[in-house]
Design a protein around this motif. Structure first.
Motif, short mmCIF file in Angstrom:
data_model
loop_
_atom_site.label_atom_id
_atom_site.label_comp_id
_atom_site.label_asym_id
_atom_site.label_seq_id
_atom_site.Cartn_x
_atom_site.Cartn_y
_atom_site.Cartn_z
N ASP A 76 0.83 -1.22 0.00
CA ASP A 76 0.00 0.00 0.00
C ASP A 76 0.86 1.26 0.00
N LEU A 77 1.96 1.23 0.74
CA LEU A 77 2.85 2.39 0.79
C LEU A 77 3.47 2.66 -0.57
N LYS A 78 3.86 1.64 -1.27
CA LYS A 78 4.46 1.81 -2.60
C LYS A 78 3.45 2.35 -3.60
N ARG A 79 2.20 2.01 -3.39
CA ARG A 79 1.14 2.54 -4.25
C ARG A 79 0.80 3.98 -3.88
N PHE A 80 0.91 4.31 -2.62
CA PHE A 80 0.44 5.60 -2.10
C PHE A 80 1.36 6.77 -2.48
N TRP A 81 2.65 6.62 -2.26
CA TRP A 81 3.57 7.73 -2.46
C TRP A 81 4.16 7.71 -3.87
N ASN A 82 4.32 8.89 -4.44
CA ASN A 82 4.80 9.02 -5.83
C ASN A 82 6.32 9.03 -5.89
N ILE A 83 6.93 7.93 -5.46
CA ILE A 83 8.37 7.79 -5.54
C ILE A 83 8.68 6.42 -6.17
N PRO A 84 9.89 6.20 -6.66
CA PRO A 84 10.24 4.89 -7.21
C PRO A 84 10.00 3.78 -6.19
N THR A 85 9.52 2.66 -6.65
CA THR A 85 9.12 1.58 -5.74
C THR A 85 10.16 0.46 -5.64
N ASP A 86 11.37 0.71 -6.12
CA ASP A 86 12.41 -0.32 -6.07
C ASP A 86 13.05 -0.37 -4.68
N ILE A 87 12.22 -0.63 -3.70
CA ILE A 87 12.63 -0.70 -2.30
C ILE A 87 12.38 -2.12 -1.81
N LEU A 118 -1.66 14.01 -1.72
CA LEU A 118 -0.62 15.00 -1.99
C LEU A 118 0.62 14.32 -2.56
N THR A 119 1.28 14.96 -3.48
CA THR A 119 2.57 14.45 -3.92
C THR A 119 3.57 14.60 -2.79
N SER A 120 4.62 13.80 -2.82
CA SER A 120 5.63 13.91 -1.78
C SER A 120 6.30 15.28 -1.79
N GLU A 121 6.47 15.86 -2.99
CA GLU A 121 7.06 17.19 -3.09
C GLU A 121 6.19 18.23 -2.38
#
Length: 402
Positions: free
Chosen positions: A167-178, A380-383
């Motif tokens: 869910d976190l990878k879907r929620f925030w607009n950052i690369p998901t290669d974590i 909201l976007t992370s920025e």
């Protein structure tokens, strides 16, 4: 500096792979018991006290004991322990073990830890403080394949951890290669792997650790941490941690979050199993939002406080947003009241996370933003979030916020 440590890990992969061909006969030596093991422990204690067997990069716990739980000597902090939240969580354990270390408290966590050390001898304290970080060394440096992790001593946190991480990878607009990695105290029951780690992470008189010394240590740690005092490898203090780290592609280390069994178990035992894993994981993922947006993690009390309070706000925003974890704010607030009671008053410490009140104010800020954003059906976007947080930061740390 991290690359210097990671470079040394390259040989460890080959060492583990070649363990079967090692001159060490683990099956034969694993039968060493009684007087032989006692003699091995005495020899190890002498080598450590004489400074012959030392960590290459310092103990991740940062301290060690000699003779008793209160007589401590400093050990160089590990490079990798400086990742967000690692040394902070370890400081909670240290201050509970050593009540004179209190800055703020006592707290529920401070009360939770003492029963976990009942029956420990001075030798138990010594081995815990000097060698109690192997679960995180393995999770951070060696667990670099995605998937297949089990969270909790019986896998009891696996479903919620994997679900919230997705869910976190879907929620925030950052690369998901974590990658997310698990840390288990049962690492000490894997003698060949511990032997390999000892030979890679420690030196003997400035040179390689001999095979017999490495095996003696691995078998000693198996005995100590496999004892009733350490809950047969499952004492929460062996894995009382969670942290996020950046990638190092040159040496094959991905972006990562490490979740220890112990930190999740502690809050489950305190009655927060319905929210604790989500909140801890959301906070650590908040650090990856910061990594992705190049937030400055300046090595100063003020710099750390800013990034930690921001991670608190990012976490609360996700936890209460209808398109995030959609948790009830009152329940989240109850948990955070306990979680943030471990906020510290070490204002001049580079690891300062903010006071309990400041941390709760940051979380409330994130919750209010979630309320405003979800009414419009947006995330909201992370920025945008970071810009709003920085604008609010002076209010969050103002004297009346404490």
């Amino acid at each position: 500096m991290k690359k210097l440590l990671v470079l040394s890990m390259v040989s460890l992969f080959f060492l583990v792979g070649c363990e079967r061909e090692s001159s060490i006969n683990v099956t034969e030596n694993n039968t060493m018991q009684g007087a032989n093991l006692t003699l091995a422990k005495e020899r190890l204690n002498a080598l450590i006290k004489e400074g012959k067997l030392v960590p290459k990069f310092g103990s991740a716990l940062g301290k060690t004991t000699q003779g008793s739980s209160n007589a401590r000597v400093g050990v160089q902090s590990s490079i990798w322990s400086k990742t967000p939240d690692y040394s902070y969580y370890q400081s909670l354990v240290q201050r509970a073990i050593n009540p004179g270390d209190y800055e703020c408290g006592p707290t529920e966590i401070d009360g939770y830890i003492p029963p976990l050390i009942v029956g420990w001898t001075s030798s138990d304290f010594f081995y815990y403080n000097y060698f109690g970080d192997f679960a995180f060394l393995e999770a951070y440096f060696l667990d670099n394949t995605d998937g297949g992790d089990s969270f909790g001593t019986t896998g009891q946190f696996t479903n919620v951890t994997n679900r919230v991480f997705k869910d976190l990878k879907r929620f925030w607009n950052i690369p998901t290669d974590i990658q997310i990695a698990d840390a288990h105290g049962t690492i000490y029951n894997n003698v060949p792997l511990v032997v390999a780690m000892v030979k890679e992470f420690f030196t003997y008189g400035g040179g390689p650790v001999p095979d017999d010394i490495a095996l003696d240590l691995a078998l000693t740690l198996q005995e100590v941490f496999g004892s009733p005092q350490f809950h047969y490898f499952n004492n929460p203090l062996l894995t009382f941690n969670a942290f996020a780290s950046t990638a190092d592609p040159a040496y094959g280390l991905p972006k990562k979050i490490v979740m220890g069994d112990g930190i999740q178990q502690a809050y489950a035992d305190l009655g927060y199993s319905d929210v604790a894993t989500q909140a801890i994981l959301a906070h650590e993922y908040g650090h990856h939002v910061q990594f992705a947006q190049n937030v400055d993690f300046g090595n100063s009390p003020e710099g750390t406080r800013r990034t930690e309070l921001m991670a608190d706000a990012l976490s609360a925003y996700f936890l209460t947003h209808k398109r995030g974890a959609a948790l009830n704010w009152k329940r989240v607030q109850e948990f955070l009241g306990v979680f943030y009671s471990i906020g510290d008053c070490a204002f001049d410490n580079d690891g300062h996370h903010g006071t309990p009140n400041q941390r709760m104010k940051a979380a409330e800020f994130g919750y209010q933003l979630a309320n405003q954003a979800q009414k419009q059906g947006q995330i909201l976007t992370s920025e945008a979030f970071i810009a709003l947080f920085d604008a609010e930061l002076p209010v969050l740390i103002a004297p009346d916020a404490d």
